[in-house]
Design a protein around this motif. Structure first.
Motif, PDB file in Angstrom:
ATOM      1  N   ALA A 126       0.829  -1.177   0.005  1.00  0.00           N
ATOM      2  CA  ALA A 126      -0.040   0.052   0.002  1.00  0.00           C
ATOM      3  C   ALA A 126       0.872   1.165   0.036  1.00  0.00           C
ATOM      4  O   ALA A 126       0.232   2.444   0.635  1.00  0.00           O
ATOM      5  N   HIS A 127       2.055   1.075  -0.493  1.00  0.00           N
ATOM      6  CA  HIS A 127       2.898   2.295  -0.447  1.00  0.00           C
ATOM      7  C   HIS A 127       2.983   3.035   1.018  1.00  0.00           C
ATOM      8  O   HIS A 127       3.104   4.161   1.218  1.00  0.00           O
ATOM      9  N   VAL A 148       8.997  -1.711   3.530  1.00  0.00           N
ATOM     10  CA  VAL A 148      10.393  -2.523   3.691  1.00  0.00           C
ATOM     11  C   VAL A 148      10.257  -3.853   4.507  1.00  0.00           C
ATOM     12  O   VAL A 148      10.882  -4.721   4.314  1.00  0.00           O
ATOM     13  N   VAL A 149       9.808  -3.632   5.986  1.00  0.00           N
ATOM     14  CA  VAL A 149       9.776  -4.754   6.945  1.00  0.00           C
ATOM     15  C   VAL A 149       8.919  -5.868   6.185  1.00  0.00           C
ATOM     16  O   VAL A 149       9.499  -7.158   6.454  1.00  0.00           O
ATOM     17  N   ILE A 177       4.274  -5.210  -4.684  1.00  0.00           N
ATOM     18  CA  ILE A 177       3.958  -4.290  -5.453  1.00  0.00           C
ATOM     19  C   ILE A 177       3.260  -3.031  -4.448  1.00  0.00           C
ATOM     20  O   ILE A 177       3.255  -3.562  -3.314  1.00  0.00           O
ATOM     21  N   GLY A 178       3.508  -1.899  -4.798  1.00  0.00           N
ATOM     22  CA  GLY A 178       3.080  -0.764  -3.985  1.00  0.00           C
ATOM     23  C   GLY A 178       3.682  -0.854  -2.773  1.00  0.00           C
ATOM     24  O   GLY A 178       3.405  -0.433  -1.619  1.00  0.00           O
ATOM     25  N   ASN A 179       5.303  -0.594  -3.263  1.00  0.00           N
ATOM     26  CA  ASN A 179       6.220  -0.594  -2.160  1.00  0.00           C
ATOM     27  C   ASN A 179       7.268   0.478  -2.473  1.00  0.00           C
ATOM     28  O   ASN A 179       8.491   0.301  -2.387  1.00  0.00           O
ATOM     29  N   GLU A 180       6.600   1.616  -3.101  1.00  0.00           N
ATOM     30  CA  GLU A 180       7.615   2.816  -3.548  1.00  0.00           C
ATOM     31  C   GLU A 180       6.806   3.984  -2.926  1.00  0.00           C
ATOM     32  O   GLU A 180       6.198   5.061  -3.556  1.00  0.00           O
ATOM     33  N   ASN A 233      -1.861   4.196   0.140  1.00  0.00           N
ATOM     34  CA  ASN A 233      -3.321   3.655   0.164  1.00  0.00           C
ATOM     35  C   ASN A 233      -3.954   4.306  -1.242  1.00  0.00           C
ATOM     36  O   ASN A 233      -5.024   3.827  -1.490  1.00  0.00           O
ATOM     37  N   ASP A 234      -3.156   4.721  -2.484  1.00  0.00           N
ATOM     38  CA  ASP A 234      -3.862   5.135  -3.413  1.00  0.00           C
ATOM     39  C   ASP A 234      -3.718   3.999  -4.544  1.00  0.00           C
ATOM     40  O   ASP A 234      -2.888   3.963  -5.312  1.00  0.00           O
ATOM     41  N   GLY A 235      -4.791   3.191  -4.559  1.00  0.00           N
ATOM     42  CA  GLY A 235      -4.994   2.476  -5.643  1.00  0.00           C
ATOM     43  C   GLY A 235      -4.313   0.912  -5.066  1.00  0.00           C
ATOM     44  O   GLY A 235      -4.358   0.104  -5.895  1.00  0.00           O
ATOM     45  N   PHE A 236      -3.886   0.857  -4.099  1.00  0.00           N
ATOM     46  CA  PHE A 236      -3.114  -0.388  -3.495  1.00  0.00           C
ATOM     47  C   PHE A 236      -3.502  -0.418  -2.038  1.00  0.00           C
ATOM     48  O   PHE A 236      -4.182   0.323  -1.552  1.00  0.00           O
TER      49      PHE A 236
END
Length: 448
Positions: free
Chosen positions: A182-183, A188-189, A204-207, A214-217
């Motif tokens: 979910a960004h 990381v953990v 995915i959603g890790n940047e 929470n934006d689309g992920f």
């Protein structure tokens, strides 16, 4: 005047409702209240502070740490970590309190602050009320060497991951897993924990960039995870929310596995291992009847509470139970943590897949979902719901019609003039029909 603290700390629009000034004042008041109730035991207190990646968390965490240090509290800055990681570190560091800056699954523009007492436990309502009453008061400020010092807790993430791995019952070697972070705070953990446990991990959603949380992920947007799992042929996928206190899953076919199914899988394993205390799962009134029936047939009682993780946690502590949670994927395992932990939940679920050699699809099939129809009836006088005999008679008639094949739940919104009507039945058409009749009665009898 409305209570400042909600069911999960103080939350609102960052820099409007949740300001740097409020964060500082709350931190000072929290330090004073906890000192007076003996949480500090007369010694120089220590706090652990963390945040999720929201841009507003940068200045709000700074204000929180400034308030605590100005009140004579030494602060260990853990940086961006999940809420359950901060709760764990408060206990692991033998700190006297903790603070987490996050609005969980809310949009990026929101933020919030929640405090933890010694041991990483959420504050009681009475302490939150006392903190609110002390906002803005005059106080004697420490000076010179008596002011608090702020230092980084640089290895907080590694300590938290080591804890997660230490309680994992079975390694994950051979599993292919997709994680959607979910960004957010677990970017990381969570991948680190799953990789060190032996899984082949795609993320995915890790940047996180401070804006895209929470934006689309994440757990409220599962479509990207479903597509990724199917595309790469993974065994299953897991999605967390912004502060990673929740976890939902997707099986190898892309089918959603919700919190009720996850709790059912974990409860059955824990009973098998003799660690499900009281052979009881604590869930809310929104949990699916299919889960209740499936666990009942396995000799597991489901104790239901009002909606909200704090009510689940309260009931677990009062009864000495070890497992509880919500349909949303907020799962609490009190043997291993003091609050809901999405990464821990995902690891335990993955461990069960690895341990049994069964697919997540097979494990989730232990229960069947009864169709649930939920309708929000707006602009009604919810205060008259409990005393309205016409509504009560309609509910009893609906329950008689459903028998043991369904149930009815009417509950008042805590913040709006809304009554929520939920009907569960074996047949979705029957659920819609009965819900429609009840909605008509509520509208007619409780109209403003």
């Amino acid at each position: 005047m409305a209570r400042l603290f909600g069911t999960d700390g103080v939350r609102g629009l960052a820099n409007k409702d949740i300001t740097a000034e409020l964060a500082l004042d709350l931190s000072v008041a929290a330090a004073h209240v906890l000192a007076e109730v003996g949480e500090f035991n007369g010694h120089r207190p220590v706090a652990v502070v963390g945040r999720d990646p929201r841009a507003s968390g940068e200045f709000l965490a700074a204000a929180t740490m400034a308030g605590l240090a100005s009140a004579g509290v030494d602060v260990r800055d853990a940086g961006v970590l999940p809420t359950p990681a901060i709760a764990y570190l408060v206990g692991e560091q033998r700190a006297d309190l903790g603070a987490m800056l996050s609005a969980s699954h809310n949009p990026m523009a929101d933020n919030g602050i929640k405090f933890f007492a010694r041991g990483g436990h959420k504050l009681a309502d009475s302490l939150e009320d006392a903190i609110e009453q002390r906002l803005g008061e005059q106080w004697q400020r420490p000076t010179g060497p008596d002011v608090g010092r702020i230092s980084p807790l640089a290895d907080g993430a590694d300590r938290y991951v080591a804890h997660l791995l230490s309680v994992l019952p079975h390694r994950l070697d051979g599993l292919r897993v997709v994680l959607d972070t979910a960004h957010g705070a677990a970017s990381v953990v969570a991948p680190q924990a799953f990789a060190e446990a032996g899984a082949e991990v795609t993320v995915i959603g890790n940047e996180p960039d401070g804006i895209n949380i929470n934006d689309g992920f994440g757990s409220t947007h599962l479509d990207r995870l479903q597509a990724a799992v199917v595309e790469i042929g993974a065994d299953f996928g897991l999605a967390f929310d912004g502060d990673a206190d929740r976890c939902l899953a997707v099986d190898g076919a892309g089918t959603i596995v919700d919190g009720d199914q996850i709790m059912a899988i974990l409860a059955l394993r824990m009973k098998e291992q003799g660690v499900l205390r009281g052979d009881t799962l604590v869930a809310t009134v929104m949990s699916n009847l299919g889960m209740i029936q499936a666990l009942g047939s396995a000799g597991i009682k489901v104790l239901q509470t009002a909606v909200g993780d704090r009510y689940v946690l309260e009931s677990m502590k009062n009864g000495g139970y070890s497992l509880g949670g919500e349909q949303s994927g907020h799962v609490v395992m009190l043997d291993h943590g003091t609050t809901g932990d999405g990464t821990l939940t995902g690891l335990m679920l993955a461990s069960r897949v690895a341990e049994t050699g069964r697919t997540l699809t097979e494990l989730a099939a232990v229960m069947r979902h009864f169709p649930q129809v939920l309708v929000n009836v707006k602009d009604v006088d919810k205060s008259r719901l409990d005393a309205c005999t016409v509504v009560a008679d309609a509910v009893r008639a609906a329950e008689a019609e459903l028998g043991e094949t369904g149930r009815v739940l009417l509950r008042k919104s805590g913040t709006e003039p809304v009554v929520r009507v939920m009907v569960e039945a074996e047949d979705v058409d029957q659920a819609h029909l009965i819900a429609g009749r009840l909605v008509d009665v509520v509208k007619a009898e409780l109209a403003l």
